[in-house]
Structures are given as C-alpha cells and as structure tokens.
Design a protein around this motif. Structure first.
Motif, short mmCIF file in Angstrom:
data_model
loop_
_atom_site.label_atom_id
_atom_site.label_comp_id
_atom_site.label_asym_id
_atom_site.label_seq_id
_atom_site.Cartn_x
_atom_site.Cartn_y
_atom_site.Cartn_z
N HIS A 23 1.44 -5.94 10.64
CA HIS A 23 1.37 -6.20 12.08
C HIS A 23 2.61 -6.96 12.54
N GLN A 24 3.09 -7.90 11.73
CA GLN A 24 4.32 -8.63 12.08
C GLN A 24 5.52 -7.70 12.13
N ILE A 25 5.56 -6.73 11.22
CA ILE A 25 6.67 -5.78 11.23
C ILE A 25 6.63 -4.92 12.49
N LEU A 26 5.44 -4.46 12.86
CA LEU A 26 5.31 -3.70 14.10
C LEU A 26 5.75 -4.54 15.30
N THR A 27 5.38 -5.81 15.28
CA THR A 27 5.79 -6.71 16.37
C THR A 27 7.30 -6.87 16.40
N GLY A 28 7.90 -7.07 15.23
CA GLY A 28 9.35 -7.21 15.17
C GLY A 28 10.07 -5.96 15.64
N PHE A 29 9.55 -4.79 15.26
CA PHE A 29 10.16 -3.54 15.70
C PHE A 29 10.01 -3.38 17.21
N ALA A 30 8.85 -3.78 17.75
CA ALA A 30 8.63 -3.69 19.20
C ALA A 30 9.59 -4.61 19.95
N GLU A 31 9.81 -5.80 19.43
CA GLU A 31 10.72 -6.73 20.09
C GLU A 31 12.16 -6.20 20.09
N ALA A 32 12.51 -5.46 19.05
CA ALA A 32 13.87 -4.94 18.94
C ALA A 32 14.08 -3.65 19.72
N THR A 33 13.01 -2.84 19.87
CA THR A 33 13.18 -1.50 20.44
C THR A 33 12.31 -1.22 21.65
N GLY A 34 11.29 -2.05 21.88
CA GLY A 34 10.33 -1.76 22.94
C GLY A 34 9.26 -0.78 22.52
N VAL A 35 9.26 -0.38 21.25
CA VAL A 35 8.30 0.61 20.73
C VAL A 35 7.45 -0.05 19.65
N PRO A 36 6.13 -0.23 19.88
CA PRO A 36 5.29 -0.97 18.93
C PRO A 36 4.62 -0.09 17.88
N LEU A 37 5.30 0.97 17.46
CA LEU A 37 4.70 1.85 16.46
C LEU A 37 5.78 2.34 15.50
N LEU A 38 5.32 2.87 14.36
CA LEU A 38 6.22 3.39 13.33
C LEU A 38 5.69 4.71 12.80
N CYS A 39 6.60 5.54 12.27
CA CYS A 39 6.18 6.70 11.49
C CYS A 39 5.58 6.20 10.18
N ASN A 40 4.49 6.84 9.75
CA ASN A 40 3.82 6.42 8.53
C ASN A 40 3.34 7.66 7.78
N THR A 41 3.88 7.89 6.60
CA THR A 41 3.40 8.98 5.76
C THR A 41 3.14 8.45 4.36
N SER A 42 2.37 9.17 3.60
CA SER A 42 1.96 8.68 2.28
C SER A 42 3.15 8.62 1.33
N LEU A 43 3.12 7.64 0.46
CA LEU A 43 4.17 7.43 -0.53
C LEU A 43 3.87 8.29 -1.75
N ASN A 44 4.41 9.49 -1.77
CA ASN A 44 4.25 10.39 -2.91
C ASN A 44 5.16 11.59 -2.73
N ASP A 45 5.43 12.26 -3.82
CA ASP A 45 6.25 13.46 -3.82
C ASP A 45 5.33 14.68 -3.73
N LYS A 46 5.92 15.85 -3.62
CA LYS A 46 5.14 17.08 -3.56
C LYS A 46 4.32 17.24 -4.84
N GLY A 47 3.01 17.44 -4.67
CA GLY A 47 2.14 17.62 -5.82
C GLY A 47 1.76 16.34 -6.53
N GLU A 48 2.20 15.19 -6.04
CA GLU A 48 1.94 13.92 -6.70
C GLU A 48 0.83 13.17 -5.97
N PRO A 49 -0.12 12.57 -6.69
CA PRO A 49 -1.08 11.69 -6.01
C PRO A 49 -0.35 10.54 -5.33
N ILE A 50 -1.01 9.92 -4.36
CA ILE A 50 -0.38 8.78 -3.69
C ILE A 50 -0.02 7.73 -4.73
#
Length: 609
Positions: free
Chosen positions: A443-470
């Motif tokens: 939440h602090q990171i989202l707040t910091g990004f919002a303060e810097a850009t005016g946008v309070p959200l981020l892209c979020n995708t799972s940490l894994n490669d093709k065919g790999e479990p998370i």
C-alpha cells in the motif's frame, strides 16, 4: 514409503512448517486414510443432502467466509465447476452441482440445499478443442473485436444441455456443442479483427458466445433461487466457489444486474479451497450458530525469510544487497523496468496478489508488452491492475472491494488514456483492490507511485515463467531473474542487484519439490496385484472408482465380484452410449492431464504460464 503413499509424511512435514507436531492432532478430516485411527469422515455430517461432498465443501468455503455476514444477512451460495471428485462420495447424486440458501443465523440442519447449473464444462470443452487454457481463451474473447451471429445455438444450449445434471453427461454434451458452435461461427462469418490470426479470430468469436451462454446459465440459477426463496438481492450476499468462480466478468455482471449486498468469494475458489470448505462445514455442524470465523486474507502461504541463505547459492551473481525503500521501488517502476516482487507469505489460491508478483508502470503501454515477453505469453494477453481501495471509485465504474482479483471493472472514460497497459479492448480490467491493513508495505508503494505520477495503481502479474507454477521461494525468484537477465529484484524488502547473468547456465525454472508425490513403481505394481488381481482394464476401474455404489458393492480382490462388475458395466455402457462416450473422454482427459503434469515437473517449459 508407507507414509508417503498414505500422505501421512506429507501432512507431518506441512504441520511441522507451522510448528505443529502431527502427534498433537486430534482428528484428521478430508482424504480417507490419512491419520490412521484419527481419521474422521466428516462428509457423513451432511449425508442427508443429496449432493456431492466436493460441491458442499465449495459451498462452505464461500458461504462461511465471514460468519458475521452469515448471521446478519441471507446468503445465496453456488458451487459451479467442472464436476466433483468421487473420493468422499457416498451415493450417485441427483446433480453434480450444488446451491444453498442460508437464512440469517440459520442452524446447519435448516440450510436449504438445491441443485444448480454449472457452465464450466463449456470452457473445459473449449480448452480441449483449442489447446489453450480457460483463462487465456477468456482473455482472447475480450482482446479481439470478432463476433458472430449464432444466437440460435445459444437458445438451444440453454434448452438442451443438462447444466444441472451429472458431470459425465454434461461433459459429452459440451464437447459436442462446442464443436458445433465452432463450425457455426466459421459458416456464419464474423466481424474481423486483423490484428489477430484467422484461428484466433474464430476462437474469440466462439468464446464470446460461450461467455454469453455461461452468464445466462448463472442468471437462470439466481432467478430460480430468488423465486423459490423470495430472495431480495439488495439485502443478500452472493457466495460463489468452484473453478467457474474465477470467471471475473460473470461475477461482476451478476453483482451489477442483481445488486447483491456483497460478494463472498475466497481467493481459493478452485479446488485449492476444498480443505477450507471441509473444515468450515465440519465446524459448522459441530458448533452450529455458535461457530465464528473470519477468513484472515490471502497471505497465509509459505514464507521464505532467510535472504542470506538463499543468496549463498548464487555466489558470483549478486552485485549488491541493501534494504529497499519506497523511493527505490517507485524510481525503478518509473524507469520502465519490470519489478520482481517477493514479500512475506505467499498467496492462497491461483491468483498472484502482490506477494509473488511482477509489477510494472501502468502508464506505459510498453509495460504490457514487456511482461508478456518475460512470461512468453501471447502479445494480446492483458495484465491486471492492483489499486488502493480508497481510489477505486475514482478510476473504475461501479466499484466494490475486490481483494482477491475476482471481479472485472470498467476503467472510467476520462482515465483510460492514463493507464493503457491494464485495459482490455472494452475498457474492462480484472482488478485487485488493496487496503493498508491487508498489506501495509505494498500500500505504501502504491501511495508513493501515486504521489510521483498521480496514478494510484500498478500492473500486477504472477511471478512465473511459461509453464511454471507461481514462484514460491527466493532461489526460484533469483533463478527467474538471472535467466531473464533482469538487473534487480525486491526480495523480502531487500533490493538485490544481479551481475554476470550471461554466465548463468540454467535455462529452466528450478524444479519444485516432488518427493511427497513420487511413486515407487515396484510398490505401485504390488498394490495393483493386491487390489486388482484379475487385471481389469482402465475402463472398468474408472467406472468403479467414479460410482460409489459400485465401490461399496464389488470388492475387486474377489475374482467373482470382478467378473460380475465387468458384466454390469458392459450392460450399462451398451444401454447408454453417451455414458460410454463420457467415461472414455474422462479417461482420455485424465491420462492427458497426468502426462502433462509429469512433463511439466520434469521440464517445466510448456503450458500457458
């Protein structure tokens, strides 16, 4: 070996990881046989309900997610998936799919149970036909503008397919129907979208129609339940579980159309939530209206805390390790980098919810392209946003809390141009909302990004490669970064800078722990000789396993029983060709899934990721 085969060894190791000795456990619930004489078949608590225990567990996993809600308002719950397993089944049930209505503060014996229709098999059939996973096909439906006029088939599907019947029958019906739907789309033609291949355009048009049919099935479920129980959605919670509850567009469409007071869905809506549901159902039966529970949130998985020990295995590849700051993360995001982020306990369920994620700047369209490149996905695959809950209404229409990324919302028209990386063609996005209480660091990171850009959200995708479990551990994350030549990662709030990635020799994800599931071929052969001495082939064994009445009636160690069973099944299949086709499809799919799983464990490079 006996412990591994029975599962006791696996359970003991899992309990030890949270400081519990297996000897301290009073009862074992769930998989038969685990725990020896301490095993209790709690599915018997609901033996009077003519619906599968698998589906009942799904119901409890969502309807009892917060018992304060269950006490204060009515709850309409539905378990919608591809069909139940038969491990705990006691009978051949009237339907494979369950619904339930809980009046406020109702005791277990007063819950109203009924069957519902599940459209999940349509998506399974599409996966089999097109060779892409259900989530990928859903994304393709939204990504391309292709559509076709085949409404007559939609009406036929709603009229003829047995969505509320038995899974074996529905399996065959859906396989046939999706084939006909594909042919109808090709014959009718479709509105083209030349960014996509002809095959992708057909798939997109087919999946749009499957989505329409699926929504209609769910609406019919709700309409019938509202009429039957006199439900006012405005003061009622809708609870959903089962694999189909991962269908975010349907979840949101139902909430928007009916105006339910709230949506109850655990992050583990698929079969990973079975143990939760089994436990909640058992406690509910034992404690009745005195039972209190509130789901603690998604971050209850494995925690890899020893950064130093993990880094020791990558000597020569670590340039710098230092405590991370919000300013560091924001600066890296604004530079256009894909930020590998592993923090605290892993998420429960199939979604990455900010503890095993790759984050990126949503204001850059290139962020989506970079994330898809890293994960070896199709160029059109969307990425989901994670947003501070307090900002949700400013950026999306018809906002509601969505902590587990199980709803889709439309980006506001005046905001769409600011976040090109996260919106589908129709401006929709699969959203995760986040409060400071749920995850103060992110939440602090989202707040910091919002303060810097005016946008309070981020892209979020799972940490894994093709065919790999998370990815679950720090070494797995470092392996990913070095293989992808990523310059840094954030691991348990440390900024790790890498070097010499070109010298890293591994080209595959680190292998996962498979020992608890490994099988000794000699032991398996011995078991087969003991349990199936007459050598019945897979067809008869599969039917025997699927039908509880047959399991109870026929002991296969008795040659005479095996002979009678074979004749009985032959008679069944001769009288019902559709059952014969369904069983053979089941065997084919089960064998294919097992082979695919074995391949991914050995060389995890296939699949959609």
């Amino acid at each position: 070996m006996a412990d591994e085969v029975s599962g006791d060894g696996l359970v003991a190791s899992l309990l030890a990881s949270v400081g519990v000795d297996v000897g301290d456990v009073v009862e074992f619930w769930g998989t038969p046989g685990i725990g020896g004489d301490r095993y209790v078949d709690v599915s018997g608590d609901y033996a009077d309900v003519d619906l599968p225990p698998h589906s009942l567990a799904h119901i409890f996993s969502c309807a009892l997610l917060d018992t304060e809600v269950t006490r204060s308002m009515p709850v309409l719950a539905m378990a919608v998936d591809g069909g139940p397993d038969s491990v705990l089944a006691r009978a051949d049930y009237r339907s494979s799919f369950a619904g339930a209505y809980f009046s406020p503060g109702q005791s277990p014996d007063k819950v109203s149970w009924f069957s519902v229709g599940s459209p999940a098999r349509l998506f399974t059939a599409a996966r089999h036909r097109f060779g892409l996973r259900e989530g990928t096909l859903m994304a393709l439906a939204s990504a391309a503008s292709c559509d076709a006029d085949v409404g007559g088939l939609r009406d036929e599907a709603l009229r003829e397919l047995s969505f509320s019947g038995r899974a074996a029958t529905l399996l065959v019906e859906c396989e046939r129907f999706v084939g006909r739907l594909h042919d109808a789309v090709v014959e009718a033609g479709w509105v083209p979208d030349h960014r996509f291949t002809p095959e992708e355009q057909v798939m997109s048009a087919v999946m749009k129609e499957i989505q329409r049919i699926s929504l209609a099935v769910m609406e019919r479920n709700i309409d019938e339940a509202c009429d039957r129980f006199g439900i006012d959605p405005g003061v009622t919670a809708l609870a959903l579980a089962g694999g189909f509850a991962l269908n975010c567009p349907t979840n949101s469409a139902l909430m928007d159309r009916y105006g339910f007071a709230r949506l109850l869905t655990p992050p583990c809506v698929d079969d990973s939530g079975q143990s939760l549901g089994i436990a909640l159902g058992a406690f509910f039966r034992r404690c009745g209206t005195d039972f209190s529970f509130r789901f603690p949130g998604a971050y209850v998985g494995h925690e890899d805390v020893d950064v130093t020990a993990a880094l020791a295995g990558f000597e020569g590849f670590i340039a710098e390790v230092r405590p991370a700051s919000v300013a560091d993360v924001v600066a890296d995001l604004r530079s256009g980098a894909a930020v590998v982020w592993l923090d605290g306990r892993a998420e429960l369920g199939p979604r990455a919810l900010g503890h095993r994620s790759i984050l990126a700047d949503p204001t850059r369209l290139a962020s989506k392209d970079e994330l898809n490149r890293l994960k070896q996905r199709q160029w059109w695959r969307p990425v989901a946003p994670i947003i501070r809950e307090e900002d949700h209404a400013d950026w999306f229409e018809n906002p509601r809390p969505s902590p587990y990324m199980l709803e889709t919302f439309t980006v506001r028209g005046d905001r769409e141009h600011l976040v090109p990386a996260i919106a589908h063609l129709d401006r929709s996005a699969r959203v995760q909302t986040l409060t400071a209480r749920q995850d103060p660091v992110l939440h602090q990171i989202l707040t910091g990004f919002a303060e810097a850009t005016g946008v309070p959200l981020l892209c979020n995708t799972s940490l894994n490669d093709k065919g790999e479990p998370i990815i679950d551990t720090i070494p797995q994350a470092i392996n990913f970064c070095l293989r992808k030549n990523l310059p840094f990662a954030y691991l348990n709030q440390h900024r790790i800078t890498f070097t010499n990635a070109a010298r890293y020799q591994s080209t595959q994800p680190l292998p996962r722990t498979t020992k608890p599931f490994e099988r000794d071929p000699a032991h398996i052969t011995k078991l087969a000789e003991q349990l199936n001495p007459t050598g019945l082939d897979d067809l008869y064994l599969h039917v025997w396993l699927r039908y509880p009445l047959l399991r109870r009636k026929f002991d296969l160690t008795n040659p005479r029983n095996a002979t009678i069973l074979k004749k009985t099944i032959d008679t069944w299949l001769a009288k019902d060709p559709q059952l014969d086709e369904g069983i053979r499809l089941w065997i084919k799919r089960a064998t294919g899934a097992t082979d695919a799983m074995a391949g991914e464990l050995a060389t995890p490079t296939g699949g959609e990721g």
